[in-house]
Design a protein around this motif. Structure first.
Motif, PDB file in Angstrom:
ATOM      1  N   GLY A 291      -4.944   7.392   0.930  1.00 23.76           N
ATOM      2  CA  GLY A 291      -5.083   5.685   0.736  1.00 23.76           C
ATOM      3  C   GLY A 291      -5.753   5.605  -0.662  1.00 23.76           C
ATOM      4  O   GLY A 291      -5.523   4.909  -1.338  1.00 23.76           O
ATOM      5  N   SER A 292      -6.849   6.437  -0.818  1.00 22.94           N
ATOM      6  CA  SER A 292      -7.671   6.298  -1.994  1.00 22.94           C
ATOM      7  C   SER A 292      -6.934   6.504  -3.281  1.00 22.94           C
ATOM      8  O   SER A 292      -6.772   5.732  -4.266  1.00 22.94           O
ATOM      9  N   ALA A 293      -6.280   7.671  -3.356  1.00 23.79           N
ATOM     10  CA  ALA A 293      -5.410   7.611  -4.323  1.00 23.79           C
ATOM     11  C   ALA A 293      -4.210   6.748  -4.549  1.00 23.79           C
ATOM     12  O   ALA A 293      -4.143   6.292  -5.427  1.00 23.79           O
ATOM     13  N   LEU A 294      -3.562   6.495  -3.482  1.00 19.95           N
ATOM     14  CA  LEU A 294      -2.553   5.262  -3.740  1.00 19.95           C
ATOM     15  C   LEU A 294      -3.025   3.950  -4.216  1.00 19.95           C
ATOM     16  O   LEU A 294      -2.431   3.382  -5.160  1.00 19.95           O
ATOM     17  N   VAL A 295      -4.344   3.755  -3.852  1.00 20.89           N
ATOM     18  CA  VAL A 295      -5.172   2.459  -4.607  1.00 20.89           C
ATOM     19  C   VAL A 295      -5.311   2.725  -5.888  1.00 20.89           C
ATOM     20  O   VAL A 295      -5.119   1.586  -6.650  1.00 20.89           O
ATOM     21  N   SER A 296      -5.818   3.635  -6.335  1.00 20.61           N
ATOM     22  CA  SER A 296      -5.966   3.929  -7.649  1.00 20.61           C
ATOM     23  C   SER A 296      -4.845   3.814  -8.355  1.00 20.61           C
ATOM     24  O   SER A 296      -5.000   3.277  -9.458  1.00 20.61           O
ATOM     25  N   VAL A 297      -3.746   4.414  -8.020  1.00 23.35           N
ATOM     26  CA  VAL A 297      -2.416   4.254  -8.868  1.00 23.35           C
ATOM     27  C   VAL A 297      -1.837   2.931  -8.691  1.00 23.35           C
ATOM     28  O   VAL A 297      -1.434   2.397  -9.922  1.00 23.35           O
ATOM     29  N   ALA A 298      -2.065   2.299  -7.620  1.00 22.75           N
ATOM     30  CA  ALA A 298      -1.577   0.853  -7.730  1.00 22.75           C
ATOM     31  C   ALA A 298      -2.444   0.051  -8.689  1.00 22.75           C
ATOM     32  O   ALA A 298      -1.745  -0.809  -9.465  1.00 22.75           O
ATOM     33  N   PHE A 299      -3.805   0.252  -8.698  1.00 20.50           N
ATOM     34  CA  PHE A 299      -4.592  -0.684  -9.627  1.00 20.50           C
ATOM     35  C   PHE A 299      -4.174  -0.452 -11.093  1.00 20.50           C
ATOM     36  O   PHE A 299      -4.182  -0.856 -12.049  1.00 20.50           O
ATOM     37  N   MET A 300      -3.906   1.166 -11.265  1.00 25.92           N
ATOM     38  CA  MET A 300      -3.566   1.339 -12.686  1.00 25.92           C
ATOM     39  C   MET A 300      -2.265   1.024 -13.269  1.00 25.92           C
ATOM     40  O   MET A 300      -1.986   0.333 -14.350  1.00 25.92           O
ATOM     41  N   LEU A 301      -1.217   0.842 -12.180  1.00 18.65           N
ATOM     42  CA  LEU A 301       0.128   0.569 -12.542  1.00 18.65           C
ATOM     43  C   LEU A 301      -0.125  -1.052 -12.696  1.00 18.65           C
ATOM     44  O   LEU A 301       0.917  -1.748 -13.568  1.00 18.65           O
ATOM     45  N   ALA A 302      -0.780  -1.721 -12.113  1.00 17.43           N
ATOM     46  CA  ALA A 302      -0.832  -3.542 -11.967  1.00 17.43           C
ATOM     47  C   ALA A 302      -1.892  -3.957 -13.181  1.00 17.43           C
ATOM     48  O   ALA A 302      -1.881  -5.091 -13.261  1.00 17.43           O
ATOM     49  N   ALA A 303      -2.454  -2.920 -13.909  1.00 12.50           N
ATOM     50  CA  ALA A 303      -3.274  -3.453 -14.945  1.00 12.50           C
ATOM     51  C   ALA A 303      -2.820  -4.459 -15.839  1.00 12.50           C
ATOM     52  O   ALA A 303      -3.428  -5.624 -16.069  1.00 12.50           O
ATOM     53  N   PRO A 304      -1.590  -4.392 -16.268  1.00 12.44           N
ATOM     54  CA  PRO A 304      -0.786  -5.498 -17.270  1.00 12.44           C
ATOM     55  C   PRO A 304      -0.687  -6.864 -16.343  1.00 12.44           C
ATOM     56  O   PRO A 304      -1.026  -7.894 -16.991  1.00 12.44           O
ATOM     57  N   TRP A 305      -0.505  -6.785 -15.121  1.00  5.81           N
ATOM     58  CA  TRP A 305      -0.232  -7.957 -14.408  1.00  5.81           C
ATOM     59  C   TRP A 305      -1.700  -8.865 -13.797  1.00  5.81           C
ATOM     60  O   TRP A 305      -1.748  -9.856 -13.825  1.00  5.81           O
ATOM     61  N   LEU A 306      -2.665  -7.576 -14.087  1.00  2.00           N
ATOM     62  CA  LEU A 306      -4.100  -8.265 -13.672  1.00  2.00           C
ATOM     63  C   LEU A 306      -4.578  -8.836 -14.819  1.00  2.00           C
ATOM     64  O   LEU A 306      -5.855  -9.122 -15.005  1.00  2.00           O
ATOM     65  N   GLY A 307      -3.897  -8.724 -15.980  1.00  2.00           N
ATOM     66  CA  GLY A 307      -4.546  -9.051 -17.340  1.00  2.00           C
ATOM     67  C   GLY A 307      -5.749  -8.150 -17.999  1.00  2.00           C
ATOM     68  O   GLY A 307      -6.635  -8.613 -18.866  1.00  2.00           O
ATOM     69  N   VAL A 308      -5.634  -6.924 -17.614  1.00  2.68           N
ATOM     70  CA  VAL A 308      -6.615  -5.750 -17.909  1.00  2.68           C
ATOM     71  C   VAL A 308      -5.891  -4.954 -18.992  1.00  2.68           C
ATOM     72  O   VAL A 308      -5.275  -4.381 -19.088  1.00  2.68           O
ATOM     73  N   THR A 309      -6.493  -5.220 -20.150  1.00  6.74           N
ATOM     74  CA  THR A 309      -6.377  -4.240 -21.327  1.00  6.74           C
ATOM     75  C   THR A 309      -7.524  -3.777 -21.848  1.00  6.74           C
ATOM     76  O   THR A 309      -8.305  -4.422 -22.793  1.00  6.74           O
ATOM     77  N   GLY A 310      -7.697  -2.107 -21.789  1.00  6.86           N
ATOM     78  CA  GLY A 310      -8.700  -1.540 -22.293  1.00  6.86           C
ATOM     79  C   GLY A 310     -10.033  -1.317 -21.474  1.00  6.86           C
ATOM     80  O   GLY A 310      -9.860  -0.764 -20.505  1.00  6.86           O
ATOM     81  N   ASP A 311     -11.116  -2.203 -21.764  1.00  2.52           N
ATOM     82  CA  ASP A 311     -12.341  -1.878 -21.079  1.00  2.52           C
ATOM     83  C   ASP A 311     -11.987  -2.521 -19.599  1.00  2.52           C
ATOM     84  O   ASP A 311     -11.313  -3.306 -19.385  1.00  2.52           O
ATOM     85  N   THR A 312     -12.974  -2.117 -18.702  1.00  6.64           N
ATOM     86  CA  THR A 312     -13.093  -2.461 -17.549  1.00  6.64           C
ATOM     87  C   THR A 312     -13.771  -3.849 -17.360  1.00  6.64           C
ATOM     88  O   THR A 312     -14.732  -4.052 -17.643  1.00  6.64           O
ATOM     89  N   PRO A 313     -13.084  -4.713 -16.732  1.00  7.58           N
ATOM     90  CA  PRO A 313     -13.496  -6.254 -16.723  1.00  7.58           C
ATOM     91  C   PRO A 313     -14.711  -6.334 -15.662  1.00  7.58           C
ATOM     92  O   PRO A 313     -14.707  -5.234 -14.596  1.00  7.58           O
TER      93      PRO A 313
END
Length: 383
Positions: free
Chosen positions: A24-46
């Motif tokens: 589950g931890s790995a899947l959550v990590s991958v999900a956040f990484m893939l969702a970064a554009p939709w979360l408005g994250v570009t580059g630095d950690t908000p």
């Protein structure tokens, strides 16, 4: 398939817990990484991600070691030299390194943390193998697989510096490896993992079953290390992939241990926190993590004024040489203690507190040399 998994002795805690904290931890990590554009994250950690992943997972899980060590009166009485000497030695080493240069301090700290991260994953695999009583050959192959999954991407990282992220501070890893070394490192890591996977298939073909929890752990480790280092292009991706698989399983380990210790009695003031259940356990740790990060931000980083307020503190270099190692001391002590406190051979009751064996007698001695769970944490600055 049910028979295959049932015959595998394949879980450390239970199927549900293992799948949650590792896969589950790995899947959550991958999900956040893939969702970064939709979360408005570009580059630095908000800020929100820093609070969630760095403070509430990474820094908080460091403090959870307290439930294994300093919050247990019986444990303190049993090994006073260790619990006094570990922070003193860690602080002295940190001050000496910082006196050489701030860069030397962060480089030393980065490599100690990296080693600790790798050893944590090996420790989980070793515990899986201990429960299943696998052969010496299989233990060695599992060790090779976990080291390949972690060190292969790390070698590639060193051969491709600088990247868009770093461990603690920019330039903390030593650069200079030629690019071809990184390519060879990834090739060797792939060869080892393919051999390990072929062995798992052969076990199933022979009717020996599949140690499902261990297999999923190795896969999760590879996904987060390869994805967080080789695939990642920014600090957010590296942070997310780096801390979740590291911190969440450790919360599960410490909470389970602490509840087992609580059942024996004599646990001291920490018993009240544990009686509040998992929410009380986690809220206490998050409060400590926030307090630590407040001190870091006010004295050193000055990066989160919107959260902690503007800092009016300006410390001269000679004072920073004393303050920075002091602020890093929770992490440094955590690193040192983890080499000692998770060895079942030295504390017979350890496995029973984790629910992994019948309760041992006070004077029972287990064979020495049993694998330990090695865990790590990123010091306060990881973005």
């Amino acid at each position: 398939m049910a028979r295959l998994l049932a015959s595998s002795q394949g879980w450390l805690f239970s199927p549900g817990v293992d799948l949650s904290v590792f896969t589950g931890s790995a899947l959550v990590s991958v999900a956040f990484m893939l969702a970064a554009p939709w979360l408005g994250v570009t580059g630095d950690t908000p800020l929100w991600a820093w609070l969630l992943f760095v403070v509430c997972v990474d820094v908080a899980h460091v403090w959870s070691t307290l439930f294994r060590t300093y919050l247990d009166p019986e444990e303190l009485r049993a090994r006073p030299g260790l619990y006094l000497g570990a922070p003193l030695a860690a602080y002295a080493a940190g001050v000496l390194a910082y006196q050489v240069s701030p860069g030397a301090f962060w480089t030393l700290f980065a490599y100690v943390a990296l080693s600790h991260f790798v050893r944590q994953q090996y420790g989980w695999v070793a515990l899986y193998d201990r429960k299943a009583r696998v052969s010496t050959w299989e233990r060695r192959l599992d060790a090779a697989a976990i080291y390949a999954a972690t060190l292969g991407p790390v070698v590639w990282w060193h051969a491709n510096l600088p990247r868009g992220f770093w461990w603690f501070v920019q330039g903390d890893f030593i650069s200079g490896l030629p690019a071809w070394v990184g390519t060879v490192g990834l090739g060797l890591h792939a060869a080892v993992l393919v051999a390990w996977a072929a062995f798992q298939v052969a076990r199933v073909v022979r009717g020996e079953g599949l140690q499902a929890g261990k297999v999923l752990l190795v896969v999760a480790t590879w996904v987060t290390w390869f994805g967080g280092i080789v695939v990642a292009r920014d600090d957010f991706s590296f942070t997310v992939m780096n801390v979740v698989l590291h911190g969440v399983p450790y919360f599960a380990l410490l909470f389970r241990y602490a509840r087992g210790r609580l059942a024996e009695g004599g646990y001291g003031p920490a018993a009240a926190l544990l009686r509040a259940g998992l929410p009380g356990f986690l809220l206490f740790l998050v409060a400590l993590a926030l307090a630590e990060e407040f001190l870091w931000d006010q004295a050193v980083w000055r990066e989160h004024a919107s959260l902690f307020g503007a800092s009016s503190v300006t410390l001269p270099p000679d004072v920073l040489a004393l303050v920075v190692p002091l602020l890093a001391l929770p992490q440094a002590t955590h690193y040192v203690l983890d080499a000692f406190v998770w060895k079942p051979g030295r504390q017979p009751a350890l496995l029973s507190r984790l629910g992994w064996s019948p309760m041992a007698t006070r004077h029972e001695v287990r064979p020495s040399g049993t694998p330990h769970v090695s865990t790590m944490a990123i010091p306060a600055r990881s973005d």
